[in-house]
Design a protein around this motif. Sequence first.
Motif, short mmCIF file in Angstrom:
data_model
loop_
_atom_site.label_atom_id
_atom_site.label_comp_id
_atom_site.label_asym_id
_atom_site.label_seq_id
_atom_site.Cartn_x
_atom_site.Cartn_y
_atom_site.Cartn_z
N ASN A 129 -3.40 -126.36 -34.59
CA ASN A 129 -2.11 -126.70 -35.18
C ASN A 129 -2.29 -127.00 -36.67
O ASN A 129 -3.11 -127.85 -37.05
N TYR A 130 -1.51 -126.31 -37.50
CA TYR A 130 -1.53 -126.52 -38.95
C TYR A 130 -0.15 -127.00 -39.37
O TYR A 130 0.85 -126.30 -39.17
N TRP A 152 10.20 -120.69 -42.42
CA TRP A 152 10.46 -120.29 -41.03
C TRP A 152 11.13 -118.93 -40.98
O TRP A 152 10.72 -118.03 -40.23
N PHE A 155 8.87 -115.96 -41.96
CA PHE A 155 7.90 -115.62 -40.89
C PHE A 155 8.56 -114.77 -39.81
O PHE A 155 8.04 -113.72 -39.43
N PHE A 175 -0.80 -115.92 -32.23
CA PHE A 175 0.36 -116.70 -31.82
C PHE A 175 0.84 -116.27 -30.43
O PHE A 175 0.75 -115.10 -30.07
N VAL A 214 5.88 -121.01 -34.65
CA VAL A 214 6.13 -121.61 -35.96
C VAL A 214 7.48 -122.31 -35.88
O VAL A 214 8.48 -121.70 -35.49
N TYR A 224 2.51 -124.48 -37.83
CA TYR A 224 2.02 -123.22 -37.25
C TYR A 224 1.14 -123.58 -36.07
O TYR A 224 0.13 -124.28 -36.23
N GLN A 225 1.51 -123.12 -34.87
CA GLN A 225 0.72 -123.37 -33.66
C GLN A 225 -0.03 -122.11 -33.28
O GLN A 225 0.58 -121.08 -32.96
N LEU A 226 -1.34 -122.17 -33.29
CA LEU A 226 -2.16 -121.02 -32.94
C LEU A 226 -2.50 -121.05 -31.46
O LEU A 226 -2.53 -122.12 -30.83
N LEU A 237 -3.30 -116.75 -44.54
CA LEU A 237 -2.04 -117.08 -45.21
C LEU A 237 -2.03 -116.65 -46.67
O LEU A 237 -0.98 -116.68 -47.31
N ASN A 242 2.34 -112.88 -46.46
CA ASN A 242 2.74 -114.28 -46.42
C ASN A 242 3.27 -114.81 -47.75
O ASN A 242 3.51 -116.02 -47.87
#
Length: 638
Positions: A129-130, A152, A155, A175, A214, A224-226, A237, A242
């Motif tokens: 998680n970032y 958001w 993306f 993702f 995201v 951002y959840q990986l 990024l 991006n």
Amino acid sequence: MTKILDAISRTIVLAILVIIIIAAIAGAYVAISKPTSSTSTSTSSTSSTSTVSTVSTASSSTSTSNKTLVIDDSEYDSFLLGTPFYPDDWQDSVYQYLVTFNATAERAGTLQIVPDLAITTTVSPNGMNYTFGLRQGINYTDGTPFNAYDVWADFYIQYYMFANASNFMFGVTLFNFSAVNFGPATLQLMNQTNSFTSPSSALLSIMMNSNWPVYVKNQYTIVYQLSVPYSTFENLLTGPINLLFDPTFIMEHGGPGTPSAPNSYFYTNPPPGTGPYEISSVVLNEGYTFVQNPNYWGDSLTPAQIAANAALDPGSFQTIVVNTISDPTVRYLDLTSGRVQMSLIEGSDFQLLLASNNSAYNWVTFGPSGGATLSYFAMNTQSYPTNITDVRLAIVHAVNITQIIDQAVFGYGTPFFGPEAPIYGALYNPTNYSPYSYNLTLAENYLAQAGFPNGKGFPTISIVVTGDYPWQETTAELIQADLAQINIQLNINVVTRSYYTSYYYGTSYGQYLASPPPAQLIMVGAGAYSPDFIGPADFIGQFLTNVSSFANAAVYSSNATYAAYESLLTSNNVTLQTQLMAAAEKQIYNDAPYDWLFLCNLYSVDGSYVYNTQVIHSYYIEPNLGGDEGLPLLNTIS
């Protein structure tokens, strides 16, 4: 486009489709000025022997007096949603990232992530998680405020324009989109007044849905959840997909379009950004004019803050004109006559400047960092006789790389052992292998071990090169002469860049395995190879594993190379990654699927952007270091 060194991602099929659409539309277009919501624009015309801009470029002294810089480039590109290469390479001074690389540190050969539009970064203990806290009080050049809702939207607009492909970000699957339902209905919600300054409750609930990969936590925080602990996620990024643009502008002008039909309005009307420059005019297929952003948020930064991230520099020139001049002779004459102050000079023209030893000119190089643009050729492991390991080892020891560097690229290359580039630090060559030695006796011994003493019975083989790049033909001729010394006859098959891109960049490992390439040797890259973003997984994954989606022309994979690649995607344990990379390199060295030629020191391998030293005194390289780009950052040229 300015990007000459091709790094085509797994999304190449979509990118080619978009390019075809653009080509069809372009013929019907003339120069279109930007809308009233942006800086006023003008158009201009040009002949084949003059620069595009109406700005006076009679001499360098004229340019410096009105603070205008004029640049000749070779290719043109538009703002293209849904491709891995948007926007045009020169637009990095218009659009900004959440984070970027420290250009100052790169000069010393070190990769360091620094804040750009995100001022804080928090990474969860598991590395998945970032959370980015954004700078506040920033506006786009049209006055629209920048916030997390925009990030958001950017993306998911890109996700949508890649046909909702889960690996849309340079082909890397990071993702989990299983809970995501983004399409026309969502775009309709976004197409409401103040959608990104004060989103409706319906839209805000979607933006804050933490089941989506995201999501926003508040107006200035985005997460951002990986699905895996990808250790170089922040590197990804910094890839051009991006760069952040104003989604309000996109929605106010018809929306992004569809994956198969992007909105052509943006080809000549790029959306606003937050950077130190804005695009004041566009002449389709001819060039751009950039002007300083009068309300740039970074104008108040201190010298120390700018030194910490050169990409934030407000810029020195009030106006920068980038012309598209396809004729290399015209680009050379424009520079040497003083019509422009920087120009892309390549091949024999660059060699001519080198021979002149004229202190009035210098050129952009990657410097101590070495960049990430590589030249090497593949040896087809599935076709006779290069399916024999000893044959491949004979070839690598018969090729004189020093001579290739000296004669094909005028000395501007550095020998290396792949697949990684030195900029990756501990992950580069952890085994400390030297490049394969030029040793004809050893080459002859390997050839004999393969069953071809003195080359007896060895069939004629071929090498594929791209005719658009003369240095590749020179390289092939030198390899041809080298192999003749051990009685291997080599034919040179010159193909067009379009053919190379469609075939060698459009074929997966599985497809190659079913139908191997027709040649035994293939120069990798339409030019040379630079990755889509600065991240070590790109090289080893695409050229040395069975999950490659393009350009594994050696048709090579091993358990060791796949294990190393997988660790780069799914682990944040650098020690483990280094150990696995060392094991992979040992396997690669012994199997010799590629002959690593040189690390490219110049932007376009046998040339670069040459500048007038009386006008230009310093610059920083765009932070991607040839990972998709290797240009001077416009706002750092002074």
